[in-house]
Each structure stands twice: as C-alpha cells, then as structure tokens.
Write a protein that holds these residues in place. Structure first.
Motif, PDB file in Angstrom:
ATOM      1  N   UNK B  12       0.463  -1.091  -0.069  1.00 58.14           N
ATOM      2  CA  UNK B  12       0.168   0.119   0.081  1.00 58.14           C
ATOM      3  C   UNK B  12       1.227   1.591   0.349  1.00 58.14           C
ATOM      4  N   UNK B  13       1.903   0.513   0.759  1.00 60.99           N
ATOM      5  CA  UNK B  13       3.069   2.165   1.084  1.00 60.99           C
ATOM      6  C   UNK B  13       3.406   2.689  -0.745  1.00 60.99           C
ATOM      7  N   UNK B  14       3.442   1.601  -1.185  1.00 62.41           N
ATOM      8  CA  UNK B  14       4.464   1.449  -3.029  1.00 62.41           C
ATOM      9  C   UNK B  14       3.362   2.650  -3.511  1.00 62.41           C
ATOM     10  N   UNK B  15       1.850   1.881  -2.973  1.00 62.55           N
ATOM     11  CA  UNK B  15       1.070   1.706  -4.215  1.00 62.55           C
ATOM     12  C   UNK B  15       0.985   4.129  -4.269  1.00 62.55           C
ATOM     13  N   UNK B  16       0.654   3.782  -2.593  1.00 58.93           N
ATOM     14  CA  UNK B  16       0.838   5.836  -2.716  1.00 58.93           C
ATOM     15  C   UNK B  16       2.340   6.376  -3.131  1.00 58.93           C
ATOM     16  N   UNK B  26      -0.234  17.207  -6.789  1.00 55.51           N
ATOM     17  CA  UNK B  26      -1.571  17.732  -6.315  1.00 55.51           C
ATOM     18  C   UNK B  26      -1.967  16.667  -4.844  1.00 55.51           C
ATOM     19  N   UNK B  27      -1.094  15.586  -4.723  1.00 54.64           N
ATOM     20  CA  UNK B  27      -0.931  14.371  -3.895  1.00 54.64           C
ATOM     21  C   UNK B  27       0.002  14.935  -2.269  1.00 54.64           C
ATOM     22  N   UNK B  28      -0.539  15.065  -1.548  1.00 52.12           N
ATOM     23  CA  UNK B  28       0.528  15.050  -0.510  1.00 52.12           C
ATOM     24  C   UNK B  28       1.462  13.947  -0.161  1.00 52.12           C
ATOM     25  N   UNK B  29       2.106  14.133   0.733  1.00 49.36           N
ATOM     26  CA  UNK B  29       3.064  12.566   0.981  1.00 49.36           C
ATOM     27  C   UNK B  29       2.479  12.277   2.246  1.00 49.36           C
ATOM     28  N   UNK B  34      -6.200  12.225   6.181  1.00 49.76           N
ATOM     29  CA  UNK B  34      -7.161  12.050   4.551  1.00 49.76           C
ATOM     30  C   UNK B  34      -7.579  13.095   3.730  1.00 49.76           C
ATOM     31  N   UNK B  35      -6.354  13.750   3.359  1.00 46.76           N
ATOM     32  CA  UNK B  35      -7.021  14.881   2.384  1.00 46.76           C
ATOM     33  C   UNK B  35      -7.938  14.175   1.504  1.00 46.76           C
ATOM     34  N   UNK B  36      -8.829  15.280   0.637  1.00 47.98           N
ATOM     35  CA  UNK B  36      -9.655  14.788   0.519  1.00 47.98           C
ATOM     36  C   UNK B  36      -8.924  15.402  -1.603  1.00 47.98           C
ATOM     37  N   UNK B  73      -7.021   8.102  -3.255  1.00 47.30           N
ATOM     38  CA  UNK B  73      -6.244   7.223  -3.341  1.00 47.30           C
ATOM     39  C   UNK B  73      -7.168   5.469  -2.634  1.00 47.30           C
ATOM     40  N   UNK B  74      -8.270   6.021  -2.561  1.00 45.70           N
ATOM     41  CA  UNK B  74      -8.764   4.998  -1.778  1.00 45.70           C
ATOM     42  C   UNK B  74      -9.352   4.463  -2.830  1.00 45.70           C
ATOM     43  N   UNK B  75     -10.000   4.836  -4.152  1.00 45.41           N
ATOM     44  CA  UNK B  75     -10.305   4.524  -4.990  1.00 45.41           C
ATOM     45  C   UNK B  75      -8.934   3.322  -6.021  1.00 45.41           C
ATOM     46  N   UNK B  76      -7.735   4.465  -6.388  1.00 53.17           N
ATOM     47  CA  UNK B  76      -6.470   3.763  -6.518  1.00 53.17           C
ATOM     48  C   UNK B  76      -6.003   2.413  -6.034  1.00 53.17           C
TER      49      UNK B  76
END
Lengths: 889, 172
Positions: B12-16, B26-29, B34-36, B73-76
């Motif tokens: 999951x971390x790798x996916x992130x 766009x995506x924070x580290x 839980x940002x939207x 990210x959840x969907x991802x």
C-alpha cells in the motif's frame, strides 16, 4: 456468491432474533424494523450501516447495563470485585452454557424477554441511576415501552438476573463474531473503498469496544490469528494454479538463477566435443555409471545397503513419477473439467478474456491486437466452415497421401537408425583408434538430425491436408511423438541386440577369469604346497580382466544421446534463430526484398515442439537413469542452461506466433503424453531388470543371477523370519491372482460409476439447455413454447381435450412454410447464402421440421417484434422461435 | 485499509508512492488527516500498467466514485486490489462486468459488445463481422434470452473461462 452468503447470514441472525422474539406477547417494534431491514438489505446495502449503528447503540446500552448488573450481583453474592470485567473465555463459555441450559428449562423465556426483564428490573430498583445521564434517559424511555409489554413475568431475583445478563452476553458475542467475520470478508465485497473503510472502522470499533468487555486478550489474539489464517489461506492459491507453477520438467531449472551462458558459445561446443570423447575414457568408470557401484552388501557403520537401495531407488523413481504425473492430471481434470464443454462460449470468452491486462509494452500490445484479430477471424471462418464442405474427395485424397508420406518418413527414419546402430556395432569391434570421431558418434548424430529435420518436413506435408490449425497441431504433435518414440525404440532394440552379444561375450570372459583364477591357485598349491589360506592373486585392479559390463554401455549410450541432443538443440537455436535474426536484421538494409516481412523473416518460437522436446528429454532420463545415475545431473544442468539460453533466444531473436493454438485448454494433453512416455520408458527398464542377468563383475548386482535377488537376500538375511514368511505367502500365486482379480473388479466398478456420473452430467446439461431454450422461446414467441411439445400435441388423438390454442392453429401452416430447410445435415446451409450469416447452434428451438419447404423465408417486415407479435403473419410467423434462419435485414 | 484490500502494508505504501508520482503537485506525501484529493483520469491512464490497455478508460471510470474517472487514493488502491492476483474470481467478475458495461446500464448489450470488440481488434474487423461476433457472443452467453447479458449471464460465462483469472490481472 460470497456476498449473498453474507446477507443470508445477516438475515439469518435477524430471523433468529425474530424467532426468539416470537414468544413475547407482542413483538417489539424493533423486531419489525429488523425484518424490514433484512428485506431491504439485499438491495441497498447502504441501509445496513445505520441499522447496525442503531443496533450497536442499543447493545451498548444494554451491555453497560449488564455489566452494572453483574457488578451488583457479585457485590451481593460474594463481594469480590476483582473479576468485574476480566473473565476467561472458558468461564464465559461455561456461563453461556449455563444460561442456555436455563433457557432450555424455562422454555418460554427467550433472550429478548430476558433483556426486557432486565431492563424492567433496572427501572424498578433504579440501580442504574449512577450511569451516564442522557443515554440512561433514552434507555428508560424504551424500557418503559417494553416493560409494559412484558409485565407479568419478572419479579424473580438474582438467579434470574444472572441468566439475563448472560443471554445478553451471548448475543453480544454473536454480534462481535459477526462483525469480525465482516472485517475478514470485507475485502471481497464489491463496494466503494470509502464505504468499505467506513464499515471497517465501525466494525473494528465495535469489536474493540466489546472485545474488552467480552473476550479480553484471548479473544483478541484469537481474532488476530484468524485474520492471519485467512491471509494465509488466501495466499495459498497464489502459485498453486497450474499455469503459475513451473512445469515439472523445469522445476529443477527454475530454482537457480546463476547460470550465465551467453559467453563463449563456441567454446562450449568444443567443450562438449571434448566431453564426448572424455566420456569414453575416464567417465566410464566414474560415479556417473552403473559400473562404478560395487556389490558390497552393506557399507559403513550404518550398514548402508548399496545394491538394495540402488534397485529400490531405480524402481522407486518410476513409482514416484507415475504418482506425480497422475496426480497432476487428476488435478488438472478437476480444475478444467467443470463440464464446461469447449466451444460453448467461444466468442464470449474471446471477447472478455482475450486481452491480457498484464500487457504494458506497446510492441506486445500490437502483437496482441493482431493475434486477437486473427483469432476472431479464425473463429468466424470456423463458423463458416461448419457450413460448407465442398470437394471432399480431393481433400480426402490429399490427406491419405500426406499420411502415406509421413508413414514413409517414420519408417525411413526407423530403418536409418537401426542401420546406423548396427553399423556402430561393427565399428565397435574394430580398434578404437582407427575410428574417426564421426564414426564413433554416428548414432547420436543421426538421431538428433532426424529429430531436427523431420518435424519441419511433417509440417510441410501437413499443409496438404488443410486441417483446421488446432487439429493440424494435434496431428503434428502426434507425428513428432511417433517419430521420437519410434527412433527411441529402434535405438533400444538395436541396443538390446548389442547387450545380448555382450552377454555372450561376457560368458567367455567369465570362463576365462575363472580359468585364470583356477590356474593361479593350482600353480600356487604346486609351488608352495599349501592348500589352504591362499592369498588372492596379486594383480593391480587396473589389470584385471574385465567383462564388457553391458549396463555401463547402455548408460553411456544414453548419455551420449543426451549430450548430442543438447548440442543439436543449442546449435539449432544459435544458427536457426540467432544467425537468421542477425542476417535478417542487418542484411535487410541492402537486400532486394524486405527480409523481415518476406521470405526468411524471424524465427517463430515453437511452443508445442519445445514442450514435446522436454517430454522426450524426461523420457530419456527415465530410461537411462537406472544405468547412468549421473544422467539426472547432466539433465539438471542441461535444463538450467537451456532455460536461460532459450529465454535469451526468444527475447532477442524470435517473434511470437501470429496465432497461438493451444493443443488443449488444460495441460492434460501434454501430461497425457508424459504419462505415455513414462510408461514406454518404464517397460524396457523393468524388462531388463527382470530378465537380463547382470554382469558378473561390475555393478551393484554383480555375482547375482538376477537383479531382484538383492531383495530376496535382504528379506532372508536382514528381516526377521516371520517377515520372510509373510513375503513368501504374499508372493504366492494363490494370493496374487485374487488380488489382481479384485483390482480388475474395482476398475470395472469405478468405470461403471464414472459412466453413470457422466450420464447424469449429460442429462443435467441437456436439461439446462432445454430450460434455456424454453426461456428464449417464451420471450421470443409467447404462444408456442417448444416445437417438440407442439408436435406431441399434434399427435394426440383427441385434440379437444386440450384447450384449443386458436391462434396457434391459424399460425400453423404459415409456420411450417417458414421453417428452414434443415433436412440436409448442415443446418441453415442452403437457406443462408451469405458467408457471414452463420448458424451453428440452430437447435435453439429444437425444431424438427416435418414439412418440405416450398418457399424461402420471407423478409421480415418492420412490424412488431417477434416477442410481442402474436398475430398470424403469413410467411413469417414464428420463424424465429422455431430456429429457422432469422430473416436478416 | 489493510483489511479492505489484498495488499500488505508495504504494497500500500508503494502504491501511495505511485499515486503521488502521478500528480506530485496534487497529492500530498502524508495522508494522516485524509485529504480529499482526486487525480483525474487523464493522468491515471498514462500509467505504464494501463497505457496499452484498450479498456483503460473504462477501468478507471468503473473504479472511480463519481464515474468520471477521478480517482481518490482509496479508489486507486481499490482498483489495483481487485486487479491483483489475490482477488477472488467473484470479485473480479463483478468489476469486469462493470468495465465491459460501457453505457453503465447494468447490462452488457450489443453496443457494449461492439465497443469491446472494436477496442480489442483496433477496428480491423468489418462491420458485418463485428455484428456477427456480437450476435454469437450474446447467443452463447445469454441465458434468459433478453438479448443482452445481465450480470448472472456474464458471471456464468466468465466463471468457466479458463483464462479469465490469468488475464484479468495487473501486477504493480
């Protein structure tokens, strides 16, 4: 389906609850609500969350109460506050049981009731006043309502209290279990992640909250264990799928990764040639061959019985291989079986599963697009070919000719091998040094060349036959198989001739040795006048007269065969693929036609041929391993190197097949071939073990009349005497015959059973088909369901008994007119002239026309759909429902 | 999250990491609060895993919550979880159905099939052939005779397909 099961279980619980609630005078409103929920649940899962939350809230309250309850009770009873919250699972269990028992005794009192009683009592004595205020208030309100409902029953004291709280506890536990299950199965639900997460959080919070109250640490550990187990279990399938595990033949090779082979390919060739000659020299007496092992009965401290273990391992390998192959086949059959008849879903499978989602490389993707397109075209052509079969005589003639040609090839190759082996025996009689290298290794070279030349030849010949590619592939494989097998067997027969010659030779040498020994002893007695304690003759072991040791010879032949096979394979790849690729690639710039697209092009990787090669290699190992144990090692090396070598070759200089035709959907085709090869390679080995006498002076069985005498010896000398008795009884024909008979009977019985299953399977399939047709017919054509049924109706003597379907009567003639002319064997052949218009499965409506066709089916008017149309339309009517050619556009 | 997917913590971390790579601005580290954040379809389909896939848009769309292809990210993670090796056949079948259902009407009808086929073959088949193939496919798989494939039909068909599990799978 998982999810359904989940829902079911959910509603199960609900219904249980409801059932329990039935005993109450009036079911609480909540019960009803739950029911409603359970109905809704299956459609909208969204509903679930709030419900659960509500349920949880409620439980929370009651849980708190019950804890309170317990405390109070304990204070009263013993005053020991220690175990207020901490209880062992076991204790809990027992308490629960107690509660259940009590429940059983009371019969009428259900959990619900208890709960209410509980509440009521609470209200009564106001003990709960010290608790959280607001919740309590709500609680009290509810309690009031419920208390009214079941007013008469409580009034008991402590014992009653106890049971209540425990009943509550049990229910709570159930709930917690349910939640846990939910957590575990959550990942299998097709929900959005957000929802899943929410659900998970809720469930986890619930479990956490109540596990502390209920199961404590132990339950938690158990839960962790459970989750872990599910993970493990889910992990299991990974790698257990046939496709993902390495084929048996390659198992050895798959483990290693340290072989680099690309360097010095030329060097390598030289090395192999050296090795071949070397084999004749030193290796002959190495650990690699049968002759190395001696006949000492037991070695060392542990009394290792070499001859016995040699024999047992030799035979055991066969047993083990047989078992593994058969087990794999059975598993494949189970996996692939499933009654999914091939060709039932050709198009849909192609549509939905032909794209490999793993593809991430543009070139591969292009190839995949091309191959998918061809495969679709292929299927379309297939469908069309089902219709036409013109010029069958020419084709038959061509096929016969092709088969004759191939038989000639097979016969020729067999004869060639026999001839070469015979010639090599001639050579063997000459002095070794006179022979050229070519003459020494003639047999192997010829065999490998045959294996190289014949398959392409077969392919060329099979062009004549014009089979469908899949069938053609099977034929091709069968022919190559026959070729290899024929070659191997000719080789073996020639070898056996040689062995027999050697055996005669051996007798002479044996006599010679005995004579020499005798002479020596005579001389010794003559000179020294001693008759006893004669020291053995003082000859160095290298000078002893030796027999030819036919076992080692056989082993050497096999090793030579393997080595030359390796050579040929590698050289083929090097020249046929690599060199060709290089030429095509670089000469393309200065050539008159396009080399890449035109004639030579790149080599294609022949999957089935390679698999077949592996199978034969395995067969050779099986055959040769008894006489040359080192062959196994050589083959491990060979497979290792060839895997990497071929991998490189495939990646760098081959192009994928334009279309890949698997010989079969499951791997059982190849496994079957492997089994056959195993059996065929088992026979000569077992034959030689059982009938040929071992050489008198080499190998573990030297000095024995037969190889299996070792076993007899062991039984006699090493096992207790009663074992010998048992074995002698067991080997009595009187016992063996019934055993064989029993086995035959068992086989017969199992065969019968499997046939019965097959029949019932077919029956079910037919039923399914029928149901499907019926459904379709009902939709397409509401009044007439099944042609057969209608025919039967027609056949009834008194039609008045049946309510007359008036519309049907009127439709009848039109209907018969519009039927497709299916009197000819090929359905829909004549009616639809268009090539694309294919109807393989015309039996949709199980139509069986009885009237001759007088006119072609008329065009469909743009009227109502057949599903709705009931009106008798002459010339069209129910043509569709009855499986005639659907009139097109 | 661990219990919702077929991934380990590390995966999951790798996916992130991958997700972050897609749109670094766009995506924070860190995802502690839980940002939207949503990454649009155009960025996701450019992942090498999806780039060559003819159904990439459909895949992303069917996993996005809004149906337009914007993935949180959840969907991802969800997407790659379903497409991972560990996911069971039933789950995969559900999402495969969604993917092939181009017009999102919970049925795979002829148009869906045509689209599927055209994407599979890069529109190299003639229209007649396309129609023929679609008709054959429906004829084969349609159990209830409504001329379109419901999920039950689809599942029945796909559950017997020998290659489904091995092909409907993305390794990341």
């Amino acid at each position: 389906m998982e999810i359904d099961a989940e829902y079911d279980s959910g509603s199960d619980v609900d219904s249980k609850r409801r059932a329990k609630g039935k005993n109450k005078p009036k079911p609480a409103a909540r019960g009803k609500k739950a029911k409603a929920d359970s109905v809704e649940e299956s459609e909208e899962e969204e509903e679930e969350a709030p419900r659960k939350r509500k349920g949880r809230k409620k439980k929370e309250e009651s849980e708190e109460e019950s804890e309170e309850e317990q405390k109070g009770r304990r204070k009263k009873a013993a005053g020991s506050k220690k175990r207020a919250v901490k209880k062992d699972d076991s204790e809990e269990e027992s308490e629960e049981e107690k509660g259940n028992k009590r429940k059983g005794g009371k019969k009428g009192a259900s959990r619900k009731e208890k709960e209410e009683e509980n509440n009521k009592e609470k209200k009564g004595n106001g003990k709960a006043a010290g608790k959280g205020g607001k919740d309590k208030q709500d609680d009290k309100d509810k309690k009031k309502n419920k208390g009214k409902n079941s007013s008469g029953s409580s009034s008991d004291d402590n014992s009653e209290d106890e049971s209540m709280s425990e009943g509550e506890m049990a229910r709570l536990k159930e709930e917690v279990e349910e939640k846990k299950k939910l957590i575990v199965t959550l990942r299998n639900k097709p929900w959005r992640m957000k929802r899943r997460l929410k659900c998970l959080k809720e469930a986890q919070a619930f479990v956490e909250k109540f596990e502390g109250a209920l199961g404590k640490g132990k339950g938690r550990r158990l839960y962790a264990f459970k989750v872990m187990m599910t993970k493990v279990l889910m992990g299991m399938p990974y790698g257990s799928i046939a496709r993902k595990t390495v084929p048996r033949d390659e198992q050895d090779s798959a483990m290693d990764f340290s072989v680099l082979f690309e360097f010095g390919v030329i060097c390598y060739c030289l090395i192999w040639i050296k090795l071949l000659t070397f084999l004749q020299g030193y290796c002959k007496y190495s650990i690699m061959f049968y002759g190395y092992y001696n006949n000492q009965r037991s070695i060392g401290l542990l009394q290792f019985r070499l001859p016995l273990s040699y024999l047992l391992v030799g035979v055991g390998i066969f047993g083990y291989s047989l078992m593994v192959v058969i087990r794999t086949m059975a598993r494949n059959a189970n996996e692939g079986g499933d009654g999914a008849e091939e060709g039932a879903f050709t198009f849909s499978w192609k549509l939905f599963t032909s794209w490999d989602y793993l593809i991430g490389n543009p070139e591969t993707a292009d190839n995949k697009f091309a191959s998918t397109t061809t495969s679709f075209k292929e299927s379309i052509v297939d469908e069309q070919e089902n219709l036409k079969d013109e010029n069958i005589h020419l084709r038959r003639f061509l096929r016969v000719i092709a088969n004759i040609l191939i038989l000639c090839c097979l016969g020729g190759s067999g004869y060639l091998i026999y001839y070469v082996v015979k010639r090599s025996q001639e050579f063997a009689k000459k002095d070794r040094n006179e022979l050229t290298w070519l003459q020494k290794n003639e047999v192997e070279i010829v065999m490998s060349l045959l294996g190289l030349v014949c398959p392409p030849l077969f392919e060329v010949i099979s062009e004549l036959e014009e089979y469908h590619p899949r069938i053609a592939l099977k034929w091709q494989l069968a022919r190559i198989f026959a070729l290899f097998l024929g070659n191997l067997y000719t080789f073996l027969f020639a070898l056996f001739d040689e062995v027999n010659a050697k055996l005669d030779n051996e007798k002479e040498i044996k006599n010679e040795t005995i004579w020499a020994l005798k002479e020596y002893y005579d001389n010794y007695t003559l000179h020294h006048n001693v008759t006893e304690n004669i020291p053995p003759p003082n000859i160095s072991p290298a000078d002893v007269i030796r027999g030819p040791c036919w076992e080692t010879e056989v082993g050497i032949e096999f090793v030579k065969l393997t080595v030359s096979d390796i050579q040929v394979t590698y050289l083929t790849i090097l020249i046929g693929d690599f060199l060709r690729a290089v030429i095509v690639r670089f000469l393309n710039y200065c050539w008159c036609w396009d080399l890449e697209a035109g004639f030579p092009s790149y080599g294609e990787f022949d999957i089935s041929g390679n698999v077949l090669g592996l199978i034969f290699n395995q067969g050779m190992i099986w055959m040769g391993a008894f006489y040359a144990p080192g062959l196994v090692g050589i083959n491990v090396l060979r497979l290792l190197s060839s895997m990497y070598y071929q991998c490189w070759a495939v990646m760098s200089c081959n192009v994928p097949h334009e279309r890949v035709f698997k010989a079969s959907r499951s791997n059982n085709f190849y496994m079957g071939l492997l089994l056959l090869v195993l059996f065929l390679s088992l026979m000569p080995v077992i034959y030689s073990i059982m009938t040929l006498p071992p050489s008198f002076d080499c190998g573990p069985f030297s000095g024995k009349d037969q190889m299996y005498d070792v076993i007899m010896e062991t039984i006699e000398k090493d096992l207790p005497p009663f074992m010998a008795d048992i074995f002698s009884y067991a080997s009595n024909p009187g016992l063996i015959m019934p055993a064989v008979l029993l086995m035959v009977l068992a086989i017969y019985y199992l065969n019968a059973v499997s046939k019965a299953y097959q029949n019932s399977n077919m029956d079910l399939k037919r039923k399914m088909q029928m149901q499907r047709d019926e459904e379709k017919n009902r939709r397409n054509n509401k009044d007439s369901t099944n042609q057969v049924m209608k025919d039967l109706e027609d056949l009834l003597p008194n039609k008045s008994l049946i309510p007359p379907p008036s519309a049907e009567e009127t439709e009848k003639p039109a209907d018969q007119l519009s039927k497709s002319p299916k009197v000819t064997g090929k359905p829909g052949a004549a009616a639809t002239g268009k090539g694309v218009n294919v109807k393989k499965d015309v039996s949709l409506a199980a139509a069986n026309p009885r009237a001759p066709v007088t006119r072609p089916p008329g065009p469909r008017p743009p009227g109502p759909l057949p599903g709705i149309a009931r009106g008798p339309l002459p010339g069209q009517g129910m043509g569709r429902g009855r499986g005639g050619p659907p009139p097109r556009r | 999250m661990l219990d919702c997917t077929f991934f380990t913590r590390k995966e999951i971390l790798r996916l992130h990491g991958r997700y972050h790579e897609l749109a670094p601005h766009l995506v924070p580290m860190d995802y502690t609060n839980d940002p939207d954040v949503k990454v649009p379809l155009a960025l996701i389909v450019n992942m090498p895993e999806l780039k060559e896939n003819p159904f990439r848009n459909r895949i992303v769309e069917s996993f996005s919550e809004d149906g337009k292809g914007n993935l949180s990210f959840n969907d991802f993670v969800d997407m790659f979880s379903v497409l991972s090796e560990m996911a069971p056949r039933e789950l995969k079948a559900i999402y495969a159905f969604k993917i092939y259902d181009f017009n999102v009407d919970n049925y795979i009808c002829k148009e869906d099939l045509e689209k599927t086929l055209n994407r599979l073959t890069k529109e190299e088949l003639t229209p007649e052939e396309v129609i023929l193939v679609c008709e054959k496919a429906i004829e084969e798989a349609d159990l209830d005779g409504d001329n379109k494939l419901s999920f039950a039909d689809f599942e029945n068909m796909i559950s017997r397909a020998p290659d489904f599990l091995s092909t409907f799978h993305i390794r990341i």
